[in-house]
Every structure is written in C-alpha cells, then in structure tokens.
Design an enzyme around this catalytic site. Structure first.
Site, PDB file in Angstrom:
ATOM      1  N   GLY A 184      34.663   1.020 -21.751  1.00 30.97           N
ATOM      2  CA  GLY A 184      33.828   0.977 -20.568  1.00 30.97           C
ATOM      3  C   GLY A 184      32.878   2.144 -20.430  1.00 30.97           C
ATOM      4  N   LYS A 202      18.394  12.007 -15.398  1.00 33.24           N
ATOM      5  CA  LYS A 202      19.215  13.094 -14.870  1.00 33.24           C
ATOM      6  C   LYS A 202      18.527  14.445 -15.061  1.00 33.24           C
ATOM      7  CE  LYS A 202      23.492  10.551 -15.796  1.00 33.24           C
ATOM      8  NZ  LYS A 202      24.688  10.437 -16.677  1.00 33.24           N
ATOM      9  N   GLY A 299      33.276   8.064 -15.565  1.00 32.70           N
ATOM     10  CA  GLY A 299      34.496   7.464 -15.057  1.00 32.70           C
ATOM     11  C   GLY A 299      34.489   7.342 -13.547  1.00 32.70           C
TER      12      GLY A 299
END
Length: 424
Positions: A184, A202, A299
C-alpha cells in the site's frame, strides 16, 4: 465553545486512522459529528468505524458537512485539486476551520486559500501535507520562523525511499515496486511517486515556509528513479555513497534553485541513513545552522497524528506564524559533481569518444570506474565529473547517446555535496 465539532471528508486509510488516534486522546472537547464518503454503508462496516461516535452523521452528500451548523472544523483527506478546492473554499467562506493533508492543493492553491482563511477569520492547517507524522511544517512555521533559512533538502517521498533503500541491499527495482504496491505504499500507477511529482509538490510547500518563495510545482524539474539499477548502487558504494530521491531548494541570489530526483548521497550525509518509508528534511539557516527533521513519513497512523495535532492547535486557539512569500524565478540546476553511467557494446575508443564529448561541453572528468565480470555486449562503466552545471552536460549527453556503441542512453545523476555550506 464547549465542544469542537469535526466534519470528516474521507474515511480511507488516513481518515479512519484519524478517528482511531482522536479516540485515543480521550478528549471530550473534540468530537466527530459528520463523516462524508462514497459508499457509506460499506465504510460504516470498517473496523475503525467503531471509533466514530454513534451520534455522528454518515453521508454521501458533501453538502451535509459543508453546510452543517454543528461542524466547526472540516478535515479534508481525499486529495486532488478538483473537487477538493471547491469544498475547502466553501468551508472557509462559511467560517469553518480547515485541516487538510492535500499536498497538491496546498502547493498550487495555498496562497489563495490562506488569504481566504484570513479574510474569514479561521485557520487553514496542513501539517500532514509533507512528511506524514514528522512535524516539519509546524517546526518550520513556528520553531524556525526566526531564522533565515537559505536551503532545504531531504527525502519527502516514503515510497521512493522504500524502493531505493531496498535496492541498496540488492533487490530489483521491479520487484521492490511490486512489493511497495502490495504493502500500500505505491499506487497501481506509481508515476506520481517514482517520477517525482509527489515530491515536487511537497518541496514547493516547504519552499514557501522556509525560503518564503512561491513556486509552481510545474516549474520544478523532476527526474524519475525508474532507471536506477543494482549496478548503480555498486558503483555508488565504491564512491562512498548511496542513492536516494532528494528534493532540494536553495536561494540563489534573487532566484531559487530547485530539483527533485535520484542523487548520489555521500555516507557522511544524514540523508544517507534514511531507510524504508522514513522521511528526512534538513534545513540550513543563517543563524541556527542545520536542523534535521526525521521520522515515518507514510502510513495512516503517522499521518493521522499530524492531522490530530492540527485539530488540537485549533481547539487551543493556537495560531501559526505566517510569514510573507513572494514569487521568485526558478533555476532548475545547481553546480555539483555528476555521476554518468554508461551501458556500451565494448570496442576500442569508447573512453576517448566520451572524454572528447565532455571536453567539448567544458566538463572535466574526475574519475572512471569499471567493474570486471560483465559481458562485452552490455558493459557498464561510470564517469564522474568535477563540479559543473547540469546544463553543461545536456549537449554532451545527447551527443553520447547517439554514439554507435551506446546500448542505452547514459544515466546522469548529481552527487550531493555535504561539506559546502552553499550546496549542502
């Protein structure tokens, strides 16, 4: 207000993790009152739905959140520019605080949205937009706002860092990418990560904060990591380096030098020690020197920590420092030594031809490396150059790519310099 009421847009990996992390706070003064998502009935069966209060309204109509009188803070965790921008504008105009993890939106529309928030007397916080749970954004906005930052550099994409640090131990690019997708970390279409588009958004956010420079992400040159192979790590090791996707922005007079892409990183740099999905950002200030932010940048839980932290700041009426930023010309290169890797069909005169091409471009050779044991019809070797502008090498690389013995186009990477205060 007695209770800060939350309207949550998105109950995916980060949204559901936010509900769990918020519940762990045991803070009765902050409560989720609305959850918007497509396929609400399915989302209500999610294992983390138990962390959403039973009284909360689940809806598939975003208007039920944006127009609700019992929502004080809208949290947007769905990403993308459209329709997220319209949603956030609606929320801010209605006098609702906004918390988001949407790096593309903050990178491209941030200045306008901050102005709208100020006019509406509310906050727009985005601590989760860069580096997940690493507090680099509040750290720069609050802790370093008194310094004059001249350079930021580091690793801001956990997917690329996972891939490259795995390849460092001998893994194949394709195999590691597939593993990242299974875990993932990478999408089915990984181009946003591996081609540098995620990192450059970013970088623009960090440049606004640290360098007070407004930069369009489209102006930031980005180089893919897809051409990096095991042989590059072998040569990098011989040069005392490893390879990482590095994002850099540095003041250069009245302009700002920016780049995103794989670079050879000397083992003496803290960036070389970032592994897995870890993110690391190094700021260099005129008065405070170098500051390193490091931690898990990907995450659900790490990112949710940043979102909850923003909500707590709003609950405590803590306003972030906002310093002015201005549009600045962008320079897509820097003076640096370079690593050139060639795959050739062996024959006499190859080194002379390459040396001649580099000499015509005004680039000086620093070293030539060749490992034994490779077949002559696909022979890899490396040339490193003395510090020079990347643009000097462009014509030489195009010329060398057309040479008859070249099996594939040359790979050109910058080598990060860590002992020069003006280059990192």
């Amino acid at each position: 207000m007695a209770v800060l009421r939350i309207g949550l847009l998105g109950f995916g990996t980060v949204g559901s993790s936010f509900a769990e992390v918020l519940a762990a706070q045991s803070n009765d003064s902050i409560q989720i009152t609305h959850v918007f998502n497509r396929g609400v009935e399915r989302k209500k069966q999610h294992e983390r739905a138990k962390f959403v209060p039973a009284s909360a309204v689940w809806t598939e109509r975003v208007e039920d959140v944006l127009e609700a009188h019992d929502v004080d803070v809208v949290i947007e965790l769905m990403g993308g520019l459209d329709p997220a921008e319209a949603w956030l504008r609606s929320a801010l105009t209605a006098g609702k605080h906004v918390v988001t993890a949407n790096k593309q939106l903050i990178a491209t529309r941030g200045a306008e949205l901050f102005d709208l928030a100020a006019r509406s007397g509310v906050q727009l916080l985005y601590g989760a937009a860069v580096a997940g749970g690493v507090p680099v954004i509040p750290g720069m906005a609050q802790g370093l706002s008194g310094d004059q930052i001249t350079r930021i550099s580091g690793i801001v994409n956990g997917t690329c860092n996972f891939i490259l640090s795995s390849m460092e131990t001998g893994a194949d690019y394709g195999e590691v990418l597939a593993e990242a997708q299974r875990k993932g970390y990478a999408e089915a279409d990984p181009s946003a990560d591996v081609d540098g588009y995620d990192a450059r958004a970013k970088l623009c956010i960090l440049a606004r904060l640290a360098l007070h420079a407004e930069i369009d992400p489209e102006q930031v040159p980005a180089q893919t990591i897809a051409r990096i192979s095991a042989i590059d790590f072998a040569y990098a090791k011989e040069l005392g380096c490893t390879i990482r996707q590095v994002s850099r922005a540095q003041l250069a007079g009245d302009a700002v030098s920016v780049s995103v892409g794989p670079m050879l990183v000397p083992r003496t740099s803290p960036i070389a020690y970032s592994h897995g999905t870890q993110n690391m950002v190094v700021t260099s200030g005129r008065f405070g020197g170098d500051v390193v932010f490091s931690g898990h940048g990907a995450g659900g839980h790490p990112t949710a920590v940043a979102v909850v932290s923003d909500v707590l700041a709003i609950a405590q009426c803590s306003f972030a420092v906002r310093l002015p930023a201005m549009k600045m010309p962008v320079v897509g290169e820097a003076v640096a030594p370079h690593y050139l890797r060639f795959i050739v069909c062996d024959q006499p005169g190859i080194v002379a031809a390459i040396a001649g091409s580099l000499a015509r471009a005004g680039a000086n050779i620093d070293s030539i490396l060749q490992h034994r044991g490779h077949p002559g019809e696909r022979l890899p070797f490396v040339v490193t150059t003395e510090p020079c502008l990347s643009s000097k090498l462009d014509a030489a690389i195009a010329e060398m790519a057309a040479m008859e013995f070249m099996v594939e186009p040359p790979l050109c990477l910058q080598i990060l310099v860590v002992d020069d205060p003006n280059t990192d």
